[in-house]
Design a protein around this motif. Structure first.
Motif, PDB file in Angstrom:
ATOM      1  N   CYS A 122     -29.000 -14.930 -21.840  1.00  0.00           N
ATOM      2  CA  CYS A 122     -27.836 -14.521 -22.637  1.00  0.00           C
ATOM      3  C   CYS A 122     -27.853 -13.026 -22.893  1.00  0.00           C
ATOM      4  O   CYS A 122     -26.848 -12.326 -22.717  1.00  0.00           O
ATOM      5  CB  CYS A 122     -27.843 -15.296 -23.947  1.00  0.00           C
ATOM      6  N   SER A 234     -22.137 -20.502 -23.216  1.00  0.00           N
ATOM      7  CA  SER A 234     -21.501 -20.689 -21.909  1.00  0.00           C
ATOM      8  C   SER A 234     -21.417 -19.367 -21.172  1.00  0.00           C
ATOM      9  O   SER A 234     -20.613 -18.512 -21.515  1.00  0.00           O
ATOM     10  CB  SER A 234     -20.099 -21.290 -22.086  1.00  0.00           C
ATOM     11  N   GLY A 235     -22.293 -19.213 -20.158  1.00  0.00           N
ATOM     12  CA  GLY A 235     -22.223 -18.009 -19.337  1.00  0.00           C
ATOM     13  C   GLY A 235     -20.925 -17.950 -18.568  1.00  0.00           C
ATOM     14  O   GLY A 235     -20.440 -16.882 -18.197  1.00  0.00           O
ATOM     15  N   GLU A 236     -20.315 -19.144 -18.334  1.00  0.00           N
ATOM     16  CA  GLU A 236     -19.053 -19.185 -17.606  1.00  0.00           C
ATOM     17  C   GLU A 236     -17.962 -18.408 -18.336  1.00  0.00           C
ATOM     18  O   GLU A 236     -17.136 -17.742 -17.705  1.00  0.00           O
ATOM     19  CB  GLU A 236     -18.590 -20.643 -17.427  1.00  0.00           C
ATOM     20  N   ALA A 237     -17.968 -18.482 -19.681  1.00  0.00           N
ATOM     21  CA  ALA A 237     -16.903 -17.831 -20.448  1.00  0.00           C
ATOM     22  C   ALA A 237     -16.913 -16.324 -20.238  1.00  0.00           C
ATOM     23  O   ALA A 237     -15.882 -15.712 -19.932  1.00  0.00           O
ATOM     24  CB  ALA A 237     -17.065 -18.157 -21.936  1.00  0.00           C
ATOM     25  N   SER A 239     -18.479 -14.687 -17.820  1.00  0.00           N
ATOM     26  CA  SER A 239     -18.328 -14.369 -16.398  1.00  0.00           C
ATOM     27  C   SER A 239     -16.878 -14.489 -15.945  1.00  0.00           C
ATOM     28  O   SER A 239     -16.399 -13.681 -15.146  1.00  0.00           O
ATOM     29  CB  SER A 239     -19.225 -15.293 -15.555  1.00  0.00           C
ATOM     30  N   THR A 240     -16.178 -15.492 -16.465  1.00  0.00           N
ATOM     31  CA  THR A 240     -14.756 -15.633 -16.140  1.00  0.00           C
ATOM     32  C   THR A 240     -13.971 -14.421 -16.624  1.00  0.00           C
ATOM     33  O   THR A 240     -13.100 -13.894 -15.928  1.00  0.00           O
ATOM     34  CB  THR A 240     -14.190 -16.915 -16.779  1.00  0.00           C
ATOM     35  N   VAL A 301     -21.325 -15.311  -8.935  1.00  0.00           N
ATOM     36  CA  VAL A 301     -20.714 -16.126  -9.986  1.00  0.00           C
ATOM     37  C   VAL A 301     -20.580 -17.574  -9.531  1.00  0.00           C
ATOM     38  O   VAL A 301     -20.699 -18.511 -10.340  1.00  0.00           O
ATOM     39  CB  VAL A 301     -19.347 -15.536 -10.417  1.00  0.00           C
ATOM     40  N   ALA A 302     -20.368 -17.782  -8.211  1.00  0.00           N
ATOM     41  CA  ALA A 302     -20.311 -19.148  -7.690  1.00  0.00           C
ATOM     42  C   ALA A 302     -21.670 -19.831  -7.815  1.00  0.00           C
ATOM     43  O   ALA A 302     -21.753 -21.044  -8.033  1.00  0.00           O
ATOM     44  CB  ALA A 302     -19.858 -19.129  -6.232  1.00  0.00           C
ATOM     45  N   ARG A 303     -22.728 -19.057  -7.690  1.00  0.00           N
ATOM     46  CA  ARG A 303     -24.086 -19.599  -7.832  1.00  0.00           C
ATOM     47  C   ARG A 303     -24.533 -19.697  -9.290  1.00  0.00           C
ATOM     48  O   ARG A 303     -25.651 -20.098  -9.566  1.00  0.00           O
ATOM     49  CB  ARG A 303     -25.071 -18.715  -7.068  1.00  0.00           C
ATOM     50  N   LYS A 304     -23.667 -19.271 -10.191  1.00  0.00           N
ATOM     51  CA  LYS A 304     -23.969 -19.275 -11.633  1.00  0.00           C
ATOM     52  C   LYS A 304     -25.139 -18.361 -11.981  1.00  0.00           C
ATOM     53  O   LYS A 304     -25.861 -18.606 -12.953  1.00  0.00           O
ATOM     54  CB  LYS A 304     -24.211 -20.695 -12.136  1.00  0.00           C
ATOM     55  N   TYR A 306     -25.384 -15.501 -13.575  1.00  0.00           N
ATOM     56  CA  TYR A 306     -24.465 -14.684 -14.360  1.00  0.00           C
ATOM     57  C   TYR A 306     -25.008 -13.293 -14.671  1.00  0.00           C
ATOM     58  O   TYR A 306     -24.251 -12.330 -14.721  1.00  0.00           O
ATOM     59  CB  TYR A 306     -24.099 -15.424 -15.639  1.00  0.00           C
TER      60      TYR A 306
END
Length: 867
Positions: A122, A234-237, A239-240, A301-304, A306
């Motif tokens: 994080c 959420s690393g996705e948030a 990164s998005t 980012v596809a591989r997560k 982040y």
């Protein structure tokens, strides 16, 4: 910078917060870290575990420092106090500014160990994101400056920056902001020209997108940095959010690179051009580099992954910064080629300075760009004075120029502040804005409006209506209580002289007030005027707009006025020639009957109708949720309403279905009356050959409280999504609400703004241009004889000919004006024509001309105009 001069970032104190700027300052060694002393006293001394933690190996030294700061801040925000060892060790390491970080086994509490373990990924992501945030913040300012320099260097057409906020939600606020800032920079410039360049035209869109994404990153990162949670969640948030910035950066880099290449080709000194081109080719990132960076970020980012993804975004941001620096540099070289050729070694040709067109120096730069250009020259001069030689090599000069835009240098902040001051000091020259939800109409648009208004008036007057005008504002009491939930959209005015007034919301209530106030029992009138609604502007919706109303008040044959207003609506839409449309029609009594049948309490009839009226914008599930959760209906009642409002189809066929034995409507007195009314109306429309334009639709509810009978709404079915374009209905009780006797009435209102939008789009699609004036003849005097122009044009005016005159020595000026104004005929008079006593009458469409004796030219012109 000396140790004592460093600022301090304090962590752990009450009310303290971490910002991207402070993270960047510590990351670049420009600030030290201090843990609040009161917090240090509270840190637990209990230790139980030896722990060695390492910094993620994909981080650079700068990013590592940022990571340690973010991790330290998260440790100090733990719900359980950490031990003092690790926080002190981190802060000491940051303040000693080492070339690398090594942490031996340290004493850690269990809470600390858990926080470190869960926060490492994080903290790495947030640390790099904070650096990105800090670097992206000034990007748009300097990107606009570089683009403004390029506009002048390339003599570009700058009409793309004549972008104003239309107030209807069509235009991005940030695009308008970019256009305004570039206009401020270029204000007064004589360098801009007429060359249309895609890389210039796209500046508002591309730079505006960067502003949007940078602001989004900034707002979210500040919150995440100061979250007390040890996990990101959420690393996705994040990164998005960053990926939106990636795309915007690539577009910005592509356009800036294209402008830099164009700038190189415009440098007036061949020696300077070739020298810079060589360095540019070796050092400036290219569109290929940007594409590779984008693909690398996409894979990560596809591989997560982040943290690594954020590092790749940071690299990409660095590439864009360097491209922008090169754009500014190449534009500067175009504008200052003569001076640079004299001052920089290695750009002479055959031992002599390159020949440069020094006339260019006489041209005037924009007030903003001129000031920034002077600021850059002062910076470069100070670098030159530091050098041993008075004349530097081109490569040294390039390095000095690019260093001006190096964010890591302390001098950059001062430079950025001065640039912002220059832009803001020129704000007084910024063009004024109009309020949101309003529009200006230029000559081409006014041509369309006048044509539309003319058609509308002809249709209204064909049906025997007289014109009426009422005040733009009414007493507030006149308007309140007439519009249901929409009453909140009424514009209230400040108290003036003891009267509370409001801007009119529509033209129907003022009409009802007029009829009641004057004791009228019948009136057929039309009114075309502006109305005002305190609405949120969106596509096709305005706060100030025209309505075109036709109303019939007074007793009459049953359903006769209702038939006429629907017939008038079809005539309007047919003659305006906007394309396919349909008129959805229903009856308020039928709606009320439906409510009773479904079990809706009478006091909720109107508010449920307001919900149903939203079905053209929302799904039934959304409407059902509103009716049940917000307005208190039972789920069973809402579902039963749903079975009725799906009914829609050809009027006579659906009417027949509703009147069949067993229909629920036949059990309700109000519904039976409504069905009988509709039968009369539909048969009249059928005989009038207009029934094919009407759709019987039980979902049409019309939210206004004053409707009592037939209600209808016209919807455009073409490509432009503009929603309802006209509406109306019967309102038998409205006039009586003003304390007079009841006067039945029915009316229709055309939402002309949306019709204009359709007509304008149709014109664009058909590649048509509206004539902005009615001028038939341009009297062109090729010289400076105003008296001759007055004589000739005066004769045409006296003969009733629509004419203009232009006095100018340049022949092309006359043709350009006639073409721009789409004037079909010209009367040209030069020295030759004066000597021969003739005028030259030219047909611009046919491209032929004829010589006419001066004495008979008016008669000949009239013959040509009226063959």
């Amino acid at each position: 910078m000396a140790q004592g001069e460093l600022s301090a970032v304090t962590l752990g104190s009450k009310g303290s917060s971490l910002s991207s700027s402070s993270v960047y300052a510590v990351a670049t060694g420009r600030s030290q870290v201090r843990i609040d002393s009161s917090l240090l006293d509270r840190l637990s001394s209990t230790t139980s575990i030896k722990h060695t933690f390492s910094i993620p190996d994909f981080l650079t030294l700068e990013q590592s420092r940022a990571f340690l700061l973010v991790l330290l801040n998260k440790l100090l925000h733990c719900s359980n106090s950490p031990g003092p060892v690790i926080p002190l060790r981190i802060s000491e390491s940051l303040n000693s500014n080492p070339e690398s970080f090594q942490f031996e086994e340290l004493d850690a509490t269990e809470d600390e160990l858990h926080a470190i373990t869960t926060s490492t990924a994080c903290s790495a992501l947030l640390a790099v994101s904070a650096i990105i945030d800090h670097q992206a913040a000034p990007l748009s300012t300097l990107a606009d400056v570089a683009a403004a320099f390029s506009c002048e260097a390339l003599k570009a057409d700058v009409t793309a920056f004549n972008l104003m906020d239309s107030g209807d939600g069509h235009t991005s606020k940030e695009e308008v902001g970019v256009a305004g800032d570039v206009r401020v920079l270029l204000n007064g410039s004589k360098f801009v020209g007429k060359d249309k360049l895609t890389s210039i035209a796209r500046v508002p869109e591309v730079h505006g997108s960067v502003r949007v994404q940078a602001k989004l990153v900034h707002s979210q990162i500040r919150v995440k940095l100061n979250s007390g949670k040890s996990e990101l969640g959420s690393g996705e948030a994040v990164s998005t959010m960053l990926f939106g910035l990636v795309k915007a950066l690539c577009d910005l880099g592509d356009c800036s690179f294209a402008r830099a290449q164009s700038n190189l080709g415009c440098i007036g000194s061949d020696g300077l051009k070739s020298g810079l081109a060589e360095i540019f080719g070796n050092e400036c990132p290219t569109d290929v580099d940007l594409n590779n960076g984008f693909n690398a970020a996409l894979i990560l980012v596809a591989r997560k992954q982040y943290g690594q993804f954020a590092c790749e975004v940071n690299k990409l941001l660095g590439l864009v910064w360097k491209i922008l620096a090169w754009e500014a540099l190449t534009a500067f070289a175009v504008l200052e080629a003569a001076e640079l050729s004299e001052r920089i070694q290695g750009v002479q040709e055959n031992g002599e300075p390159s020949k440069v067109d020094k006339k260019k120096k006489k041209a005037v730069l924009g007030k903003g760009t001129s000031s920034i250009l002077t600021l850059i020259k002062e910076r470069l001069l100070s670098e030159e004075q530091k050098a041993v030689q008075s004349s530097r090599s081109l490569k040294t000069w390039v390095a000095d120029f690019i260093s001006i835009l190096d964010l890591s240098k302390p001098e950059f902040d001062d430079f950025l502040l001065k640039v912002k001051d220059i832009v803001e000091s020129n704000e007084s020259r910024r063009l004024p804005k109009i309020p949101k939800g309003t529009r200006d109409f230029a000559k081409e648009q006014m041509t369309i409006r006048k044509k539309a208004f003319s058609i509308i008036e002809q249709v209204f007057e064909r049906h025997g209506a007289t014109a009426l005008d009422t005040p733009v504002f009414e007493l507030r009491d006149t308007l309140m209580g007439k519009y249901g939930e929409d009453s909140k959209l009424i514009y209230d005015l400040a108290d003036q002289g003891g009267e509370l007034c409001s801007l009119r919301y529509d033209l129907t209530v003022p009409f009802a007030r007029f009829v009641a106030m004057n004791g009228l029992t019948s009136l057929k009138r039309y009114q075309i005027a502006k109305v005002y609604r305190r609405d949120n502007p969106s596509k096709g919706r305005y706060r100030e707009f025209y309505q075109c109303d036709f109303d019939i008040a007074g007793p009459s044959e049953k359903m006769a006025p209702d038939f006429e207003v629907v017939r008038i609506l079809t005539e309007l839409l047919d003659e305006l020639n906007i394309g396919e449309y349909e008129i959805k029609l229903n009856h308020r009594k039928l709606l009320d009957g439906m409510m009773q049948i479904c079990g809706v309490p009478p006091e909720k009839f109107r508010t449920i109708c307001s919900s149903i009226d939203k079905l053209d914008k929302q799904s039934f599930e959304q409407i059902r949720k509103e009716m049940v959760e917000e307005k208190g209906l039972t789920a069973e009642t809402a579902d039963r309403i749903g079975t009725f409002i799906i009914e829609k189809g050809p009027p006579l066929a659906l009417l027949s279905k509703f009147k069949q034995e067993g229909s629920a409507f036949l059990e309700n007195v109000g519904s039976v009356d409504a069905l009988n009314d509709l039968e009369i109306l539909f048969r009249a429309l059928d005989k009038s050959k207009r029934i094919d334009k009407v759709v019987f639709d039980l979902s049409l509810a019309r939210g206004l409280d004053y409707y009592t009978g037939v209600i209808f709404e016209a919807v455009f079915k073409g490509g432009a999504q503009v929603g309802s374009i006209a509406a109306g209905g019967r309102y038998d009780n409205l006039i009586g609400m003003f304390g007079s006797k009841q006067v039945p009435a029915v009316g229709v209102s055309l939402g002309i703004e949306r019709v204009f939008a359709i007509m304008e789009q149709n014109q664009k699609d058909q590649n048509q241009l509206a004539r902005p004036t009615k001028t038939e003849v341009l009297v062109s005097i090729l010289g400076n004889d105003l008296t001759l122009a007055a004589e000739l044009t005066g004769e045409l005016w006296d003969a009733g000919v629509d004419a203009e005159f232009l006095v100018n020595k340049r022949r092309q000026k006359h043709f350009d004006y006639a073409k721009e104004s789409r004037i079909p005929w010209m009367v040209l008079v030069g020295e030759k024509e004066i000597k021969e006593g003739i005028v030259l009458l030219k047909n611009l469409e046919a491209n032929n001309d004829v010589s006419i004796p001066r004495g008979s030219f008016v008669e000949e012109v009239r013959k040509q105009l009226n063959p």
